[in-house]
Design an enzyme around this catalytic site. Structure first.
Site, mmCIF file in Angstrom:
data_model
loop_
_atom_site.group_PDB
_atom_site.id
_atom_site.type_symbol
_atom_site.label_atom_id
_atom_site.label_comp_id
_atom_site.label_asym_id
_atom_site.label_seq_id
_atom_site.Cartn_x
_atom_site.Cartn_y
_atom_site.Cartn_z
ATOM 1 N N CYS A 365 111.367 87.365 26.791
ATOM 2 C CA CYS A 365 111.883 86.087 26.665
ATOM 3 C C CYS A 365 112.494 85.921 25.220
ATOM 4 O O CYS A 365 113.711 85.540 25.079
ATOM 5 C CB CYS A 365 110.621 85.086 26.324
ATOM 6 S SG CYS A 365 109.456 85.425 25.063
ATOM 7 N N HIS A 415 106.012 81.970 23.951
ATOM 8 C CA HIS A 415 107.026 82.311 24.953
ATOM 9 C C HIS A 415 108.229 81.156 24.536
ATOM 10 O O HIS A 415 108.112 80.458 23.558
ATOM 11 C CB HIS A 415 106.671 81.597 26.334
ATOM 12 C CG HIS A 415 107.668 81.632 27.231
ATOM 13 N ND1 HIS A 415 108.213 82.861 27.462
ATOM 14 C CD2 HIS A 415 108.312 80.719 28.118
ATOM 15 C CE1 HIS A 415 109.300 82.594 28.649
ATOM 16 N NE2 HIS A 415 109.270 81.328 28.738
ATOM 17 N N GLU A 427 115.204 81.493 30.963
ATOM 18 C CA GLU A 427 114.157 82.079 30.327
ATOM 19 C C GLU A 427 114.313 83.361 31.092
ATOM 20 O O GLU A 427 114.780 83.571 32.152
ATOM 21 C CB GLU A 427 112.976 81.015 30.553
ATOM 22 C CG GLU A 427 112.592 81.200 31.995
ATOM 23 C CD GLU A 427 111.216 80.275 31.919
ATOM 24 O OE1 GLU A 427 110.518 80.374 31.042
ATOM 25 O OE2 GLU A 427 110.828 80.117 32.904
#
Length: 453
Positions: A365, A415, A427
């Site tokens: 990420c 994240h 993402e």
């Protein structure tokens, strides 16, 4: 009669000429063709309604699957956090077990050393007692002592014997004192041996407890990993079903779009035909009124802006978003990604290793954010927690395309994703997945967005 007919024909010819002039003026004023082509197909309202209903049905199914997928992935994220926590427990248990094993090994070595010293002390005492017994027996039996007492062997008087006896008692007392000291030393070493064996028993018990804790932690980790794998499978199935319905929705929307385009072309043709008819009528009126004519200066109209897409990113934000979107479909690799593109992942000792991320070329990420923002000349660290502080924090309700969104578990950011607008984000979600566009998940999201641009 013929004269009137000639006049009528002349007026008709004049009208035709004026009509042509007016029509040509209309061409330059409104930009339409002189002769409007035949009408295009015009779909019926029932066809349009049926197509829209089908598109709405499929869109509803996509929305339903999107919600299910969001819930499934939210659970997947929670399970991922649980796996990581269990893995840490297992690592702690491993360290504790190794420490306990080291302590037990040292205790065993100490116990063995104490046992050998105790046995040695006992043997030394037994040897000393034997020597003392031999010395006394030999001395009285032979009427003499050894060593320095041999100088008195020639004495025959009672006085000499008494002196020899006193010397013998002195030596015997010395030997007995030494024997007593050896006895005390043996007692101390025996006590040490006892304490060492007690320490060994305690260390063995602690080692057994640590090994049991390690087995339980490994079992819990394996259970959590299986639960996460099962959830990942369900998420992949939902993702496949959603992708299939999205394809069907695209086809339905294309079909509706085709019908609507046909309707739009027909309406444009109808407007052009109406303008042509109005121009013809104006020309006819001008022909009847020779006092002059004039064209109308057609009104301008701007196309309506489609605001449904939300705020449009401009400049560097557009660059950052385009770079992120250019990596759609690239596989996830934990630790992967830099300013130049996807890179080989690294080992994490857990889930990422189970998916073979260390052998994949891709992004995690934060690596995807590094690549995206590098296009705008911005350098970001390869850690989502630090990326959260890389810019200005704005309330989540004021998020704009190009902002970064973050999620936490147990108070720790784990994240990050890039906001696109319209409630969508791009993402690199988790091991086993690929870079994708997804609806913003609000479970666990931090209450602010980070604006770097």
């Amino acid at each position: 009669m013929r004269s009137r007919r000639s006049v009528s024909l002349g007026l008709f010819a004049t009208s035709v000429v004026l009509l042509s002039v007016v029509a040509l003026s209309s061409v330059s004023a409104v930009g339409t063709a002189v002769a409007v082509p035949p009408p295009p197909p015009n779909p019926s309202d029932s066809q349009l309604d049926a197509g829209r209903a089908e598109a709405d049905r499929r869109a509803g199914k996509v929305g339903e699957l999107t919600n299910q997928l969001a819930q499934a992935e939210s659970r997947l994220m929670r399970l991922q956090a649980e796996v990581e926590a269990k893995l840490e427990d297992a690592n702690k248990a491993l360290v504790d077990m190794q420490t306990a094993q080291d302590v037990a090994a040292q205790a065993a070595a100490d116990a063995e050393s104490a046992r050998r010293e105790s046995e040695g002390a006992g043997k030394a005492i037994d040897d000393a007692r034997d020597l003392l017994d031999d010395f006394a027996a030999g001395s009285y039996k032979q009427g003499s002592t050894v060593g320095s007492i041999s100088a008195y062997l020639g004495a025959k008087s009672p006085e000499d014997l008494l002196a020899r006896a006193e010397m013998l008692n002195a030596i015997s007392g010395t030997e007995l004192d030494a024997l007593d000291r050896l006895q005390r030393a043996r007692t101390e070493k025996a006590n040490r041996d006892s304490r060492a064996r007690a320490a060994l028993e305690l260390a063995d018990r602690k080692r057994s407890e640590a090994e049991q804790a390690k087995r339980e932690a490994d079992t819990a980790t394996a259970t959590a990993q299986r639960a996460r794998a099962d959830q990942a499978g369900q998420s992949q199935e939902l993702q496949a079903a959603k992708a299939d319905y999205e394809r069907q929705l695209t086809e339905a929307q294309a079909a509706v779009g085709g019908l609507e385009n046909q309707r739009q072309r027909y309406q444009e043709w109808l407007a052009a035909k109406q303008r042509e008819d109005e121009a013809n009528a104006a020309a006819a009126a001008a022909a009847q009124n020779t006092g002059g004519g004039g064209g109308s200066g057609g009104g301008g109209g701007g196309g309506s802006a489609d605001d449904s897409a939300g705020p449009r990113p401009i400049g560097s934000a557009r660059t950052v978003i385009n770079r992120a979107l250019s990596q759609l479909g690239v596989q996830y690799a934990w630790g992967g990604g830099n300013a130049h593109g996807p890179t080989r992942g690294i080992r994490d000792g857990g889930v990422a290793d189970a998916f073979g991320d260390y052998a994949k070329i891709g992004f995690d990420c934060s690596g995807l954010m590094i690549y995206a923002f590098a296009g705008a000349g911005i350098r970001l660290p390869h850690y989502s927690g630090y990326q959260a502080t890389a810019g200005r924090r704005v309330p989540l309700s004021q998020k704009a395309p190009g902002d970064m969104l973050f999620w936490t578990t147990g108070g720790r950011i784990h994240h990050v994703a890039l906001y696109l607008g319209n409630g969508q984000m791009v993402e690199a979600p988790y091991s086993g997945s690929r870079v994708r566009i997804a609806p913003v998940r609000y479970g666990g999201i931090v209450p602010y967005a980070t604006r770097v641009l």
